[in-house]
Enzyme design. Structure first.
Site, mmCIF file in Angstrom:
data_model
loop_
_atom_site.group_PDB
_atom_site.id
_atom_site.type_symbol
_atom_site.label_atom_id
_atom_site.label_comp_id
_atom_site.label_asym_id
_atom_site.label_seq_id
_atom_site.Cartn_x
_atom_site.Cartn_y
_atom_site.Cartn_z
ATOM 1 N N ASP A 53 80.542 26.557 146.756
ATOM 2 C CA ASP A 53 81.383 27.518 147.488
ATOM 3 C C ASP A 53 80.505 28.686 147.878
ATOM 4 O OD1 ASP A 53 83.684 29.223 148.389
ATOM 5 O OD2 ASP A 53 84.874 27.660 147.430
ATOM 6 N N VAL B 185 86.856 22.534 152.335
ATOM 7 C CA VAL B 185 86.956 23.965 152.661
ATOM 8 C C VAL B 185 88.271 24.199 153.405
ATOM 9 C CG1 VAL B 185 84.426 24.155 152.734
ATOM 10 C CG2 VAL B 185 85.683 23.883 154.872
ATOM 11 N N LYS C 190 85.174 23.828 159.119
ATOM 12 C CA LYS C 190 84.857 22.470 158.654
ATOM 13 C C LYS C 190 83.683 21.895 159.461
ATOM 14 C CE LYS C 190 89.320 20.899 156.711
ATOM 15 N NZ LYS C 190 88.923 20.723 155.322
ATOM 16 N N HIS D 125 93.179 12.521 152.335
ATOM 17 C CA HIS D 125 94.187 13.533 152.077
ATOM 18 C C HIS D 125 94.601 13.323 150.620
ATOM 19 C CE1 HIS D 125 98.293 15.445 153.320
ATOM 20 N NE2 HIS D 125 97.533 16.259 152.642
ATOM 21 N N ASN E 167 97.830 17.111 145.808
ATOM 22 C CA ASN E 167 97.648 18.110 144.763
ATOM 23 C C ASN E 167 98.767 17.975 143.715
ATOM 24 O OD1 ASN E 167 97.090 20.476 143.405
ATOM 25 N ND2 ASN E 167 98.043 21.784 144.933
HETATM 26 P P1 NAI Z 1 91.723 26.854 149.365
HETATM 27 O O1 NAI Z 1 91.953 27.964 150.315
HETATM 28 O O2 NAI Z 1 92.362 26.865 148.033
HETATM 29 O O3 NAI Z 1 90.133 26.670 149.126
HETATM 30 C C1 NAI Z 1 89.225 26.594 150.187
HETATM 31 C C2 NAI Z 1 87.857 26.984 149.635
HETATM 32 O O4 NAI Z 1 86.881 26.772 150.653
HETATM 33 C C3 NAI Z 1 87.767 28.462 149.234
HETATM 34 O O5 NAI Z 1 87.354 28.565 147.873
HETATM 35 C C4 NAI Z 1 86.719 29.031 150.184
HETATM 36 O O6 NAI Z 1 85.928 30.051 149.602
HETATM 37 C C5 NAI Z 1 85.905 27.776 150.491
HETATM 38 N N1 NAI Z 1 85.107 27.894 151.699
HETATM 39 C C6 NAI Z 1 85.437 28.432 152.900
HETATM 40 N N2 NAI Z 1 84.395 28.341 153.751
HETATM 41 C C7 NAI Z 1 83.394 27.725 153.067
HETATM 42 C C8 NAI Z 1 82.055 27.353 153.408
HETATM 43 N N3 NAI Z 1 81.568 27.578 154.626
HETATM 44 N N4 NAI Z 1 81.299 26.745 152.465
HETATM 45 C C9 NAI Z 1 81.788 26.513 151.229
HETATM 46 N N5 NAI Z 1 83.054 26.845 150.850
HETATM 47 C C10 NAI Z 1 83.830 27.445 151.766
HETATM 48 O O7 NAI Z 1 92.111 25.532 150.186
HETATM 49 P P2 NAI Z 1 92.639 24.133 149.569
HETATM 50 O O8 NAI Z 1 94.088 24.198 149.366
HETATM 51 O O9 NAI Z 1 91.755 23.722 148.457
HETATM 52 O O10 NAI Z 1 92.409 23.161 150.818
HETATM 53 C C11 NAI Z 1 91.132 22.608 151.118
HETATM 54 C C12 NAI Z 1 91.321 21.511 152.149
HETATM 55 O O11 NAI Z 1 92.131 20.467 151.569
HETATM 56 C C13 NAI Z 1 92.053 21.997 153.407
HETATM 57 O O12 NAI Z 1 91.545 21.353 154.522
HETATM 58 C C14 NAI Z 1 93.485 21.595 153.119
HETATM 59 O O13 NAI Z 1 94.267 21.430 154.284
HETATM 60 C C15 NAI Z 1 93.301 20.276 152.383
HETATM 61 N N6 NAI Z 1 94.393 19.885 151.507
HETATM 62 C C16 NAI Z 1 95.077 20.823 150.752
HETATM 63 C C17 NAI Z 1 96.120 20.428 149.924
HETATM 64 C C18 NAI Z 1 96.852 21.397 149.051
HETATM 65 O O14 NAI Z 1 97.855 21.011 148.420
HETATM 66 N N7 NAI Z 1 96.424 22.655 148.951
HETATM 67 C C19 NAI Z 1 96.521 19.011 149.829
HETATM 68 C C20 NAI Z 1 95.683 18.123 150.590
HETATM 69 C C21 NAI Z 1 94.697 18.556 151.422
#
Ligand code: NAI
Length: 291
Positions: free
Chosen positions: A41, A95, A102, A144, A147
């Site tokens: 991260d 991310v 992405k 996908h 969670n």
């Molecule tokens: P989140 O907002 O909890 O975490 C995203 C993380 O990515 C953050 O810790 C951020 O600091 C990091 N990040 C941002 N830019 C970055 C970079 N350039 N390099 C490294 N890290 C970076 O998001 P979440 O919920 O974990 O979602 C992640 C992906 O999974 C998204 O595309 C989301 O749509 C997908 N997703 C989410 C679900 C959920 O229930 N939250 C379920 C299934 C898929």
């Protein structure tokens, strides 16, 4: 290659980029199945919080799913993906739900390790929209994971029009190691699960906004009458309201479906920083906050 038997593989190590809700959940799942993870991260503070969260999730997974059957994998963390990429069997990008963020991440990792299977974990963004960013589009496919990933047994796998056989086979093997059942679908905004779930959650929020019923009563009806496991609004808190709004926006823009236009209540919650479980407040209040 990762093999379920634990032999013949090159190290059983994956790279997970993004240490948020999903990155930590997928890391927990991998560690429990003996797969080592380098979790990446943007800051040490985020990674420290992620380690705390993963320790809690490992305890939770043991309670829910029983003791792990293999020795746990090893966890490393890093603020850059590049040093660890060489030894990775696969890269999982998790991310934020923003196509340009992405694409930047995918471009960097694919240039550093052509031929390594690259998975974009997304709720709504079509895989082929990201394929132009990678050096070899055949290395890229979507997942996908739901969670919490260390509990939910099925994973929606998205095969883009340019995803290659080798990447699909490698990810099928990885999911077998992780004890997950893949269901492969074609590429489309929101795929199957978000296309169905997210507009329903948006409608549930509208119902609360209109005053027809409280969040508690919406969830009680959906669990008690329709057999939904937690109700749409508890699910919204678990997903993260910010992520939900991002995914609804993608769906709305790509399909034109007005049911997917993020409703005022959700937009206001994002503005106010009430992002659900991860911030301690969403439709419900939570004592345990990881960051
Ligand atoms: P989140 O907002 O909890 O975490 C995203 C993380 O990515 C953050 O810790 C951020 O600091 C990091 N990040 C941002 N830019 C970055 C970079 N350039 N390099 C490294 N890290 C970076 O998001 P979440 O919920 O974990 O979602 C992640 C992906 O999974 C998204 O595309 C989301 O749509 C997908 N997703 C989410 C679900 C959920 O229930 N939250 C379920 C299934 C898929």
């Amino acid at each position: 290659m990762v093999t379920p038997e634990g032999g013949g593989g090159v190290g059983h190590r994956i790279l997970v980029i993004g240490a948020g809700v999903m990155g930590t959940g997928i890391t927990t799942l991998a560690l429990r199945h003996g797969v080592s993870v380098t979790l990446v991260d943007t800051s040490e503070a985020i990674l420290a919080a992620a380690r705390t969260r993963i320790a809690a999730e490992l305890r939770m997974a043991q309670l829910v799913a029983g003791p792990a059957e293999t020795d746990p994998g090893v966890l490393d963390t890093a603020t850059s993906a590049l040093p660890a990429i060489g030894g990775a069997d696969a890269v999982i990008e998790a991310v934020v739900e923003d196509a340009s963020v992405k694409a930047d991440v995918l471009a960097t990792v694919s240039a550093a390790a052509p031929g390594t299977p690259i998975i974009t974990n997304t709720s709504s963004i079509p895989v082929d929209e990201l394929a132009d960013a990678v050096k070899r589009p055949e290395d890229l496919l979507g997942t996908h994971f739901m969670n919490p990933s260390y509990v939910i047994p099925t994973v929606e796998v998205i095969r883009g029009p340019r995803s290659g056989e080798a990447a699909m086979a490698a990810v099928a093997e990885l999911l077998a190691v992780l004890g997950r059942k893949p269901i492969v679908v074609k590429d489309a905004p929101g795929f199957v699960t978000s296309r169905l779930l997210h507009p329903m959650i948006n409608d549930a929020a509208r119902i609360v906004r209109e005053g027809t019923a409280s969040a508690e009563d919406v969830d009680a009806l959906m669990t008690g009458c329709l057999g939904h496991p937690t109700g749409p609004l508890r699910t919204a808190d678990l997903i993260g309201i910010d992520n939900l709004v991002d995914a609804l926006s993608v769906l709305h823009k790509r399909t034109g479906d007005e049911r997917s236009r993020p409703c005022d209540l959700l937009l206001g919650m994002v503005r106010d920083g009430h992002h659900g479980r991860k911030t301690g407040r969403g439709f419900y209040d939570y004592e345990e906050v990881f960051r």
